[in-house]
Design a protein around this motif. Structure first.
Motif, short mmCIF file in Angstrom:
data_model
loop_
_atom_site.label_atom_id
_atom_site.label_comp_id
_atom_site.label_asym_id
_atom_site.label_seq_id
_atom_site.Cartn_x
_atom_site.Cartn_y
_atom_site.Cartn_z
N GLU A 259 -4.79 -44.71 15.76
CA GLU A 259 -5.10 -43.45 15.07
C GLU A 259 -6.16 -43.71 14.02
N VAL A 260 -6.94 -42.68 13.74
CA VAL A 260 -7.98 -42.79 12.73
C VAL A 260 -7.41 -42.27 11.41
N ARG A 261 -7.45 -43.14 10.42
CA ARG A 261 -6.92 -42.75 9.12
C ARG A 261 -7.87 -43.23 8.03
N ASP A 262 -8.33 -42.31 7.21
CA ASP A 262 -9.26 -42.62 6.11
C ASP A 262 -10.47 -43.42 6.58
N GLY A 263 -11.01 -43.00 7.70
CA GLY A 263 -12.24 -43.63 8.18
C GLY A 263 -12.08 -45.00 8.79
N THR A 264 -10.85 -45.39 9.07
CA THR A 264 -10.64 -46.68 9.75
C THR A 264 -9.55 -46.53 10.80
N LEU A 265 -9.48 -47.51 11.69
CA LEU A 265 -8.47 -47.47 12.74
C LEU A 265 -7.15 -48.05 12.25
#
Length: 971
Positions: free
Chosen positions: A824-830
């Protein structure tokens, strides 16, 4: 195809084309050529054997064996036939047949030195030590050469080593070997160094240390010349065994006067000094101190001796580290005894500082000082590091900028300080922002250091590689503290480092560990392959690969990695035999017990047992769809539920858990306790997996019994004993599971780069364990129904029906634990969720076991149904009441089919999400990433995404096969 050149055989010219075809791998032509030759010369035995070799290499083992035995029965004595048969039997992995071959040959040609020699070596291959002893003596009688006599002596020692009864070893085999050598000594027939070594070995094993010392110090000892200080080392070992500390001290002192840089003699010198002090030893009034000369028996003398070595070193043209480190070692020992203040050797901090000034530009400086950092008071750590930094010639381009080294020497010095800072825990005590600043500084220094390595070859490491590694270690600390982006930064920096230093094994090993922690196995296989692991490394570091391949759904890669490991373990047996034979040939007798111990250690390897078990489970998972193919697979593996071939009591943990560099303080590093706990966990998990495999292998043995209720014949035909085996294994599995759960209650946390935990925690938490155990209990109930018949079995049928319902519920719960986004993508990172992937893999395994058990149910219920239908036809009734177990089973199969379809749909959904994931929009936070490293970010994230996609595809393909099989389960 050995030895055909020197054999003057009239048929040699005729055989040559066959040899050439075999040498070139053209086995079919070799067979044809042999057939042509045999039509003209029916009695040409060698041609038959060469044909057999061709057949063996084309996979026709049975034909090859029959042809070979046909020739062997004639007891040939021509060299060509014997050599060819030896090669064939070796390829068949039947070395015991070679012994029979040469036994027959020496009977026919009793005076042949060559055949007797071949017979001895044939016995050596199969470890027939008694026969080796006899063959050696027979050979010596024909040709009285010393090596043959001592082959026989060595074979006696091997009998003593392999003897189960230690008393027999010391009262019969070794004394006989001693007498045999003494006979040669008295007759003055000892010729070679190897013979003296053998005599020494016998005396040492008999614990006759005084006699062994006399041999080494006497005339025979003069022959010990091949190794540097061989004689002195043997004397030292015997002095220690005899507790003759004066001699130990004098000899080590004398050797240090010759070479003041030999660390082992410093240790012996200090050990002996303190032993003499504890014993209050005083030198004799008139005689010499000892056999070896002057003895030091007080601390004052030891201090003076070390100071003298340092003074001597200052005059030496080459700087020697030994004397300086010896001074620190002496301080440590004195401090341990509580008497350091009395003898002013100096302040350890100042001595280490001076040592750094002298040797700080050597890569070994850190490892030298690492041993002695515990001499520093903890409140002086920062001051000590600042003191070291002050003497490094660094220069800043402009004010406010980081001062950088001007040459490689200054870089090495600075690297040593940075490593010591990590070791002393200075970095660990920092706040998050300080750590990030240090990471940026280290990477700046790393990139600056690349300037010094522009001329390095691809196979050479860059001088500044450690800066990059230390930066990654700091980022791993941040990741453990909850900074999710830090782990991606680790991968980015390591990939960058690897691009500049393609041969750096530490970069590769760290990448392997981190990718696996994130659940991405695809890049790991290539990285491990590029490590080019050799021989024993398949055992010591192979666990890095085999632990994760199957667990993360890469079944093809898992199969391949298991094959690599097993190929090494299986070749070990054959290779070790060859090493032993070479040791006999060249008289390296002391190496033979080492080779035997090495072979035993590998045969008892924990990793070997794990790989063997997982490989068989994996093969069943990939190949066995229904009970018939399950039966075939189990048969081809020679699996038996009764047999347990794992040496549980002798299991050896050969894993190298320190293969990854670590600069952590002792309290954060891998401890002995971690090793013990890891071995315990690995053994528990292996036991669970081994019992699961044996239970699965027991399913095909429970074939449908046609015997009536309460028939005694079921016990006679062995089926009852088979169900007893299954029930016994089930009880053992319950015990192993309970032990595993108790172990996990300790909630052990290994260091991040310590031993990887097993899959046991996931196996329990996601419900796979309960599902699989229930399935094996269901087997027992179905068997009971099979034995008792449908009449009067309402209670069993109800129990089976409840088991079916409960199983579907548990499998559904297991599926629910597989739901969620893998990435999942969270705060611009994986953010990856490898546990979901592991749960999916467990689901596939559990559904496969469910399918094999269902297939067994089907084989039991099908005959019952056909009998009911026959009764229905006989009575001409329109409806005969069907027992409820049929409805239960059909409902269960239908629900199993629906559930598997749902999981396949879920996996398709995951594939779509993974394909649609756009990595272009993702970037790591600038706080962690320097501009130069951004180009590697996309590579890293792309590898992880691709790996997850690959995992999901392989899992999906396997589940589709299972679904097709479930659809065929109709009674």
């Amino acid at each position: 195809m050995a030895a055909r050149g020197h054999v003057q055989d009239p048929n040699d010219r005729r055989l040559r084309p066959i040899y050439d075809y075999l040498d070139n791998g053209n086995n079919k032509m070799a067979i044809q050529q042999a057939d042509k030759l045999l039509k003209k010369h029916k009695d040409l035995h060698c041609a038959k054997v060469l044909k057999a070799i061709g057949l063996q290499r084309t996979g026709k083992q049975d034909e090859a064996y029959a042809l070979a035995q046909e020739v062997a029965a004639l007891e040939p004595t021509d060299d060509n036939s014997l050599q060819a048969l030896t090669i064939l039997y070796r390829e068949m992995h039947r070395p015991e047949l070679v012994t029979k071959l040469y036994e027959a040959a020496v009977k026919k040609v009793p005076n042949s030195e060559e055949y007797h020699s071949h017979l001895f070596m044939a016995y050596a291959r199969v470890g027939e030590y008694k026969k080796m002893q006899q063959a050696g003596m027979a050979l010596y009688k024909i040709v009285p050469k010393n090596p043959y006599y001592f082959w026989s002596v060595m074979s006696l020692i091997m009998q003593s080593i392999s003897a189960q009864d230690e008393n027999l070893s010391k009262t019969m085999f070794l004394p006989l070997a001693e007498r045999m050598v003494e006979k040669m000594v008295k007759e003055d027939k000892i010729e070679a160094e190897a013979e003296v070594e053998l005599y020494y070995m016998i005396l040492e094993r008999l614990e006759k240390y005084k006699e062994a010392l006399d041999v080494v110090r006497g005339k025979l000892g003069e022959k010990l010349t091949s190794e540097l200080q061989s004689r002195e080392n043997k004397c030292m070992a015997m002095y220690k065994k005899l507790c003759r500390w004066p001699e130990c001290n004098a000899l080590s002192r004398r050797l240090l006067l010759k070479n003041s840089d030999d660390w082992q003699f410093y240790i012996t010198y200090f050990d002996s000094v303190f032993q003499l002090i504890d014993e209050s030893w005083t030198p004799p009034a008139e005689e010499e101190h000892s056999l070896e000369g002057e003895v030091h028996y007080s601390i004052e003398q030891a201090v003076k001796f070390i100071e003298e070595r340092i003074t001597e070193e200052s005059k030496s043209s080459r700087p020697l580290r030994g004397p300086y480190l010896a001074k620190l070692e002496l301080i440590r020992r004195l401090r341990y005894r509580g008497c350091n203040d009395e003898y002013k050797l100096g302040d350890p901090e100042e001595l280490m500082f001076q040592y750094f000034k002298k040797f700080g530009d050597k890569p070994c400086c850190f490892t030298d000082l690492k041993v002695f950092v515990d001499l520093l008071p903890s409140n002086q750590y920062t001051k000590f590091i600042s003191q070291l930094l002050e003497v490094i010639p660094l220069s800043a381009a402009a004010e406010g900028e980081i001062a950088l080294p001007a040459d490689i020497k200054a870089l090495q010095q600075h690297l040593c300080v940075v490593q010591l800072s990590r070791l002393l825990g200075i970095y660990h005590a920092m706040e998050k922002q300080q750590k990030l600043t240090v990471v940026q500084e280290l990477m700046l220094r790393y990139r600056h250091g690349l300037e010094f390595g522009k001329s390095c070859l691809k196979t050479e490491l860059q001088f500044s590689d450690y800066y990059c590694l230390l930066a990654v270690h700091l980022l791993l600390d941040l990741w453990l503290e909850g900074e999710e982006t830090a782990v991606w930064q680790c991968l980015t920096l390591l990939e960058e480092g690897l691009s500049h230093s393609p041969s750096n094994a530490q970069f590769k090993l760290l990448l392997i560990r981190i990718y696996c922690r994130l659940g991405a196995f695809e890049p790991v296989a290539e990285l491990y392959s590029s490590l080019d692991a050799k021989h024993i490394q398949h055992d010591t570091i192979g666990y890095l690969l085999t632990r994760y391949a199957e667990a993360l759904g890469h079944y093809a890669a898992a199969s391949q990695s298991c094959n690599f490991a097993l190929r090494f373990f299986h070749s070990n047996q054959k290779d070790t035999s060859e090493y032993i034979i070479q040791a006999y040939k060249y008289g390296a007798f002391e190496k033979i017990p080492e080779f035997i111990a090495f072979r035993n250690r590998l045969n008892s390897s924990l990793h070997f047992a794990q790989v063997r078990t997982e490989r068989m489970l994996l093969d069943l998972l990939l190949e066995a769809n229904i009970s018939t193919s399950l039966e075939e697979s189990i048969k081809s593996m020679s699996l038996s539920p009764e047999e347990d071939d794992i040496p549980w009591k002798d299991l050896r943990d050969n894993r190298d858990l320190t293969v990854l560099f670590s600069w952590d303080p002792k309290d954060r590093d891998i401890s002995e306790e971690h090793r013990k706990l890891s071995l315990e966990e690995e053994t528990l998990w292996l036991r669970i997996r081994s019992l699961t495999l044996r239970l699965v292998s027991g399913l095909p043995t429970l074939t449908h019994t046609i015997q009536p209720k309460n028939s005694e014949k079921t016990t006679e035909n062995g089926v009852s004993s088979k169900i007893d085996t299954v029930r016994s294994l089930l009880q053992q599995l319950e015990v192993a599971v309970d032990s595993g759960k108790k172990f996990l209650e300790q909630k052990i946390q290994y260091p991040v780069l310590g031993p990887p935990p097993t899959r046991m925690a996931g196996f329990f938490s996601n419900g796979s364990c309960q599902c699989q155990t229930s399935l094996f209990y269901l087997v027992s109930d179905i068997y009971e129904l099979d034995t008792n018949g449908l009449e009067d079995s309402a209670e069993i049928q109800e129990r089976i029906g409840n088991s079916f319902k409960s199983l579907v519920e548990r499998l559904t719960e297991l599926f629910n634990k597989c739901k969620g986004d893998l990435i999942e993508v969270r705060d611009g990172t994986l953010k990856t969720h490898p546990n979901l992937l592991e749960n999916l893999v467990f689901f596939v395994e559990t559904i496969s076991i469910a399918l094999w058990v269902s297939s067994y149910c089907d084989s039991v219920l099908r005959p019952f149904k056909s009998n009911l239908q026959k009764k229905k036809k006989k009575k001409k009734e329109s409806s005969v009441a069907m027992p409820p177990v049929f409805t239960h089973f059909l409902d269960y199969v239908t629900e199993l089919q629906t559930l598997t379809s749902n999981v396949i749909d879920h996996i398709k959904g995951l594939e779509i999400i993974l394909t649609a994931l756009k990595l272009e929009e993702l970037s790591l936070k600038d706080t962690l990433l320097l501009q130069e490293g951004k180009k590697f970010t996309k590579t890293v994230q792309g590898k992880v995404q691709s790996s997850y996609h690959h995992s999901v595809q392989e899992i999906g393909e396997l589940l589709k096969k299972r679904l097709d099989t479930i659809k065929k389960l109709k009674i």
